[in-house]
Design a protein around this motif. Structure first.
Motif, mmCIF file in Angstrom:
data_model
loop_
_atom_site.group_PDB
_atom_site.id
_atom_site.type_symbol
_atom_site.label_atom_id
_atom_site.label_comp_id
_atom_site.label_asym_id
_atom_site.label_seq_id
_atom_site.Cartn_x
_atom_site.Cartn_y
_atom_site.Cartn_z
ATOM 1 N N TYR A 192 7.055 1.491 5.675
ATOM 2 C CA TYR A 192 5.865 1.892 4.926
ATOM 3 C C TYR A 192 4.720 0.941 5.265
ATOM 4 O O TYR A 192 4.879 -0.287 5.224
ATOM 5 C CB TYR A 192 6.158 1.839 3.423
ATOM 6 C CG TYR A 192 4.930 2.058 2.551
ATOM 7 C CD1 TYR A 192 4.413 3.331 2.364
ATOM 8 C CD2 TYR A 192 4.284 0.982 1.948
ATOM 9 C CE1 TYR A 192 3.288 3.536 1.577
ATOM 10 C CE2 TYR A 192 3.167 1.178 1.166
ATOM 11 C CZ TYR A 192 2.673 2.450 0.980
ATOM 12 O OH TYR A 192 1.556 2.639 0.209
ATOM 13 N N VAL A 193 3.557 1.508 5.612
ATOM 14 C CA VAL A 193 2.363 0.721 5.906
ATOM 15 C C VAL A 193 1.517 0.645 4.644
ATOM 16 O O VAL A 193 1.021 1.661 4.145
ATOM 17 C CB VAL A 193 1.555 1.350 7.067
ATOM 18 C CG1 VAL A 193 0.295 0.530 7.338
ATOM 19 C CG2 VAL A 193 2.418 1.455 8.315
ATOM 20 N N TYR A 194 1.346 -0.569 4.124
ATOM 21 C CA TYR A 194 0.691 -0.754 2.826
ATOM 22 C C TYR A 194 -0.796 -0.412 2.891
ATOM 23 O O TYR A 194 -1.498 -0.776 3.826
ATOM 24 C CB TYR A 194 0.868 -2.195 2.341
ATOM 25 C CG TYR A 194 0.149 -2.482 1.043
ATOM 26 C CD1 TYR A 194 0.714 -2.126 -0.169
ATOM 27 C CD2 TYR A 194 -1.101 -3.102 1.043
ATOM 28 C CE1 TYR A 194 0.055 -2.388 -1.367
ATOM 29 C CE2 TYR A 194 -1.764 -3.362 -0.146
ATOM 30 C CZ TYR A 194 -1.177 -2.998 -1.343
ATOM 31 O OH TYR A 194 -1.839 -3.247 -2.526
ATOM 32 N N ASP A 195 -1.240 0.331 1.865
ATOM 33 C CA ASP A 195 -2.658 0.593 1.648
ATOM 34 C C ASP A 195 -2.878 0.656 0.136
ATOM 35 O O ASP A 195 -2.166 1.376 -0.565
ATOM 36 C CB ASP A 195 -3.094 1.910 2.293
ATOM 37 C CG ASP A 195 -4.559 2.213 2.055
ATOM 38 O OD1 ASP A 195 -5.406 1.707 2.803
ATOM 39 O OD2 ASP A 195 -4.861 2.949 1.080
ATOM 40 N N PHE A 196 -3.841 -0.094 -0.369
ATOM 41 C CA PHE A 196 -4.036 -0.218 -1.813
ATOM 42 C C PHE A 196 -4.264 1.141 -2.467
ATOM 43 O O PHE A 196 -3.612 1.495 -3.457
ATOM 44 C CB PHE A 196 -5.217 -1.149 -2.101
ATOM 45 C CG PHE A 196 -5.568 -1.228 -3.567
ATOM 46 C CD1 PHE A 196 -4.804 -1.989 -4.433
ATOM 47 C CD2 PHE A 196 -6.659 -0.528 -4.073
ATOM 48 C CE1 PHE A 196 -5.121 -2.047 -5.788
ATOM 49 C CE2 PHE A 196 -6.985 -0.586 -5.420
ATOM 50 C CZ PHE A 196 -6.205 -1.357 -6.274
#
Length: 322
Positions: A281-285
């Motif tokens: 999973y690529v974190y994005d707020f």
């Protein structure tokens, strides 16, 4: 005594308010939650780490155990008679498409996004049940919760750093087929047993596998002990999820199955964000905010959906749900 009465009153209030939870068929729902969670964790390992070549091949192997179980539960003649039902055959074909596309989506997409997009299946099931005449038109509150989930999932998709059109298409097909299978299962179970349904689905899956699987897919498999362990676990989970899904629909209906799946998706999505399950999973707020809103809306949906059921009247020792 006053304290005792207060405690008793509080317990009675909570009992009446959440009596619908007690009346749910927990053995079937628990089996479904456990098996579906196990598959969402194991299948990405099979396809990612061990490069399993075909989703159809995996489902065909899973259905070997399913056919054996069906033959243990009902005679051959009864099982084969299900092949005469056109509606049952249609549900079986949709079930194969549903499983394959769901397996592909969950194996290569991050489970956080997969679980968020899968909540769209609740809307498909809700309106599908209404269209099929299995349920009345949903209330405004229920529809509002469902559409908040859809909008939040769409916003999360917009902020998805690894957006893939093909994988998103897989999940959308999975959502539509899930609703169609659940509504069709609820309709056809009045005429056939769940074992006939599962047997016919397995046979149809084998037909698909014989037509679609290439010999190179089997030859390309690099066998090892960890692969065999994961494969056996996936096959056992595949049998359990098919049995439990039909069982939940038979006992509580399609929407309870969708509700249980949505609740399980919250936990799996959290594990994915933490990097403990599924594809990376690529974190994005803002993506996380959308995931949280979708998860919160699904919990509110559960409460609103079952609010009328929680009002219970007792007459002559028999509970009647209003």
């Amino acid at each position: 005594q006053g304290i005792d009465l207060t405690v008793k009153g509080l317990i009675l209030h909570l009992y009446k308010r959440y009596l619908w939870i007690v009346h749910m068929h927990w053995p079937s729902l628990s089996l479904y939650l456990f098996s579906s969670t196990m598959l969402m964790v194991i299948n990405p390992v099979l396809f990612g780490r061990y490069h399993w070549p075909s989703a159809l091949l995996l489902t065909a192997l899973q259905n070997i155990g399913m056919v054996v179980l069906c033959c243990m539960k009902e005679p051959w003649r009864n099982l084969l008679s299900g092949l005469r039902s056109r509606t049952l055959l249609l549900v079986a074909h949709l079930s194969v498409i549903n499983i394959v596309f769901g397996m592909m989506g969950s194996s290569f997409m991050s489970l956080a996004m997969f679980t968020a997009l899968r909540r769209i299946s609740i809307a498909c099931t809700m309106y599908g049940n209404t269209w099929a005449g299995n349920a009345p038109w949903p209330s405004r509150e229920v529809q509002c919760c469902v559409w908040v989930m859809i909008v939040a999932a769409g916003f999360s998709a917009y902020r998805d750093a690894v957006f893939d059109v093909l994988l998103y298409t897989y999940v959308m097909i999975n959502n539509v087929c899930t609703a169609a299978v659940q509504v069709g299962t609820k309709t056809v179970l009045g005429d056939v047993s769940k074992w006939q349904l599962l047997f016919v689905s397995a046979v149809v899956n084998w037909v698909w596998a014989l037509v679609m699987i290439r010999s190179d897919d089997v030859v390309s498999i690099t066998w090892s002990l960890p692969l065999l362990v994961a494969l056996v676990a996936s096959c056992v989970g595949g049998v359990c999820i098919n049995v439990s899904a039909a069982w939940v629909i038979e006992k509580d209906g399609p929407l309870v199955l969708a509700m249980g799946g949505a609740s399980k998706n919250i936990v799996v999505g959290l594990l994915s964000v933490l990097g403990l399950a599924g594809a990376r999973y690529v974190y994005d707020f803002w993506n996380v905010i959308g995931l949280c809103v979708a998860a919160g809306a699904s919990l509110v949906y559960v409460k609103v959906k079952h609010q009328p059921v929680s009002k219970v009247q007792i007459h002559d020792g028999v509970d009647s749900k209003v």
